[in-house]
Design an enzyme around this catalytic site. Structure first.
Site, mmCIF file in Angstrom:
data_model
loop_
_atom_site.group_PDB
_atom_site.id
_atom_site.type_symbol
_atom_site.label_atom_id
_atom_site.label_comp_id
_atom_site.label_asym_id
_atom_site.label_seq_id
_atom_site.Cartn_x
_atom_site.Cartn_y
_atom_site.Cartn_z
ATOM 1 N N LEU B 90 0.827 -1.207 0.000
ATOM 2 C CA LEU B 90 0.000 0.000 0.000
ATOM 3 C C LEU B 90 0.860 1.257 0.000
ATOM 4 O O LEU B 90 0.605 2.188 0.762
ATOM 5 C CB LEU B 90 -0.954 0.021 1.194
ATOM 6 C CG LEU B 90 -2.146 -0.924 1.124
ATOM 7 C CD1 LEU B 90 -3.005 -0.779 2.371
ATOM 8 C CD2 LEU B 90 -2.984 -0.639 -0.110
ATOM 9 N N CYS B 91 1.909 1.257 -0.784
ATOM 10 C CA CYS B 91 2.692 2.480 -0.872
ATOM 11 C C CYS B 91 3.002 2.774 -2.337
ATOM 12 O O CYS B 91 4.135 3.039 -2.702
ATOM 13 C CB CYS B 91 3.953 2.413 -0.020
ATOM 14 S SG CYS B 91 4.830 0.872 -0.133
#
Lengths: 133, 290
Positions: B90-91
């Site tokens: 999630l980056c």
């Protein structure tokens, strides 16, 4: 008294940067004092106290573990693998350091490394005694 | 045509997602500040180290006596890639862009007939790379339990690499990480760490240095330490980059969710109005028919 530029840097931060009168270094081949105008020298450091004097009679001690010092015309730069100012030293930290040094001693069989670890332990014990813990 | 209840549910779920992404963005912003200060605080040490090494290296000539960490093993047959990525996803494209750079590099080396070995630092890079390079990956170093990266972690990884180097397992080592430029710009970088790349100062030091102990000995203690410092720095840069990438990714996600909510609410209101109008028409036409 003539002053010179001194920088003490550890991997995590810059501990000291500024003009000082004298610095006593725990060099591997014996303690040495650096004054202004010292000839260029590069030396490795052992575990021990580094003493910074910015005004006469007023020393500040920093415990350094490993690293090296570089003296050149621009001043003195000390790159310490680990540096702990006297104010931040507590018994727990020192005990932890001694334990790490002892583990280093246990982990190796090389005479040179063993000797280095032994002297580090001795230095740390001495530091502990000197600070009345 | 979805019913009103369906629409309401959909809006509620998007709102919940938006809350999560918003929270993650704020957490990343707070962590970024800490990671950034840590990365900046570590810079002076690495820079001084480079200067000192440069001074030292410009004074000596490469010969058989030179430590192998500086001169290399004399061949470049076996390459070690140290790929540093994050432990969490999630980056945005953070992990995949580092992995892509490493993959391209590995493919090029394999095409040249070289042997490639990979050490993964961080689980995400491992997850991506193992699909293609399952046999090449020799180790996965997990830093999930580590909250704040310290010098010890750099030291630990450097020790592992050094042990392998001394055992003659590889000739050239390259480090892959993401350099932190700003919150929106992280640059995936490949850096050769063994043999050490040292910029010798252009104007050789005019003063004659005295060495205590002698140059060779200093160099042998300095080179492994330089390796540790480079890895430590890469880890810190990576940590800052990860948070920066996560922050902008989550910011995008939050904005996206906002737009989606707006659109869904519009549809919801329209269909609600259509329903009311329809009911009114039914009533009126019913009354007229009487």
């Amino acid at each position: 008294m003539a002053t010179f530029n001194f920088e003490l840097v550890s991997p995590e931060r810059v501990l000291f940067s500024g003009e000082v009168d004298a610095v006593v270094l725990p060099a591997t081949e014996g303690d040495m004092t650096v004054l202004a105008g010292h000839s260029p020298v590069m030396t490795t450091l052992k575990t021990g106290f580094l003493v910074v004097t910015s005004t006469p009679g007023n020393g500040r001690r920093v415990l350094v573990r490993g690293g090296f010092a570089d003296v050149n015309q621009n001043g003195l730069t000390v790159l310490a693998e680990r540096a702990l100012p006297e104010e931040e030293l507590t018994q727990d930290i020192l005990d932890q350091e001694i334990l790490t040094a002892e583990m280093h001693w246990d982990a190796t069989n090389e005479p040179a490394a063993r000797q280095a670890a032994e002297s580090a332990i001795a230095q740390l014990r001495e530091a502990k005694a000197a600070l009345n813990f | 045509m979805p019913s009103l209840k369906d629409l309401r549910n959909r809006i509620a779920s998007v709102k919940a997602t938006q809350k999560i992404t918003k929270a993650m963005q704020m957490v990343a912003a707070a962590k970024l500040r800490r990671a950034q200060t840590a990365a900046e605080a570590a810079r002076p040490y690495a820079e001084r180290m480079a200067v000192v090494l440069g001074n030292l290296a410009s004074g000596i000539t490469v010969g058989p006596e030179t430590p192998r960490l500086l001169a290399g093993t004399g061949s470049d047959r076996v390459h070690l890639l140290v790929v540093c990525t994050a432990e969490r996803g999630l980056c945005g494209a953070f992990n995949s862009s580092i992995a892509r750079l490493a993959r391209d590099h590995a493919n090029r080396l394999l095409a040249e007939g070289k042997t490639v070995k990979i050490i993964c630092v961080g689980k995400k890079g491992y997850d991506i790379l193992r699909r293609q390079f399952a046999e090449q990956i020799i180790e996965l170093i997990d830093l999930r339990a580590v909250r704040q990266i310290g010098f010890e972690q750099g030291d630990m990884i450097a020790q592992k690499i050094l042990n392998r180097f001394e055992a003659g397992e590889f000739d050239v080592a390259t480090l892959f990480y993401s350099r932190f430029r700003s919150v929106i710009a992280q640059i995936p970088t490949a850096q050769q760490i063994i043999p050490a790349q040292i910029e010798t100062s252009a104007g050789a030091p005019d003063a004659v240095y005295e060495y205590e102990p002698d140059e060779g000995e200093i160099l042998t203690t300095l080179l492994p330490r330089n390796l540790t410092v480079q890895i430590f720095r890469a880890l810190l840069e990576n940590a800052a980059s990860e948070q920066g990438a996560r922050m902008s990714a989550m910011d995008n996600a939050t904005r996206n969710a906002g737009e989606m909510i707006k659109k869904q609410t519009m549809t919801y209101n329209r269909s609600r109005q259509a329903m009311i109008t329809k009911e009114l028409i039914e009533i009126i036409s019913g009354a007229e028919a009487l």
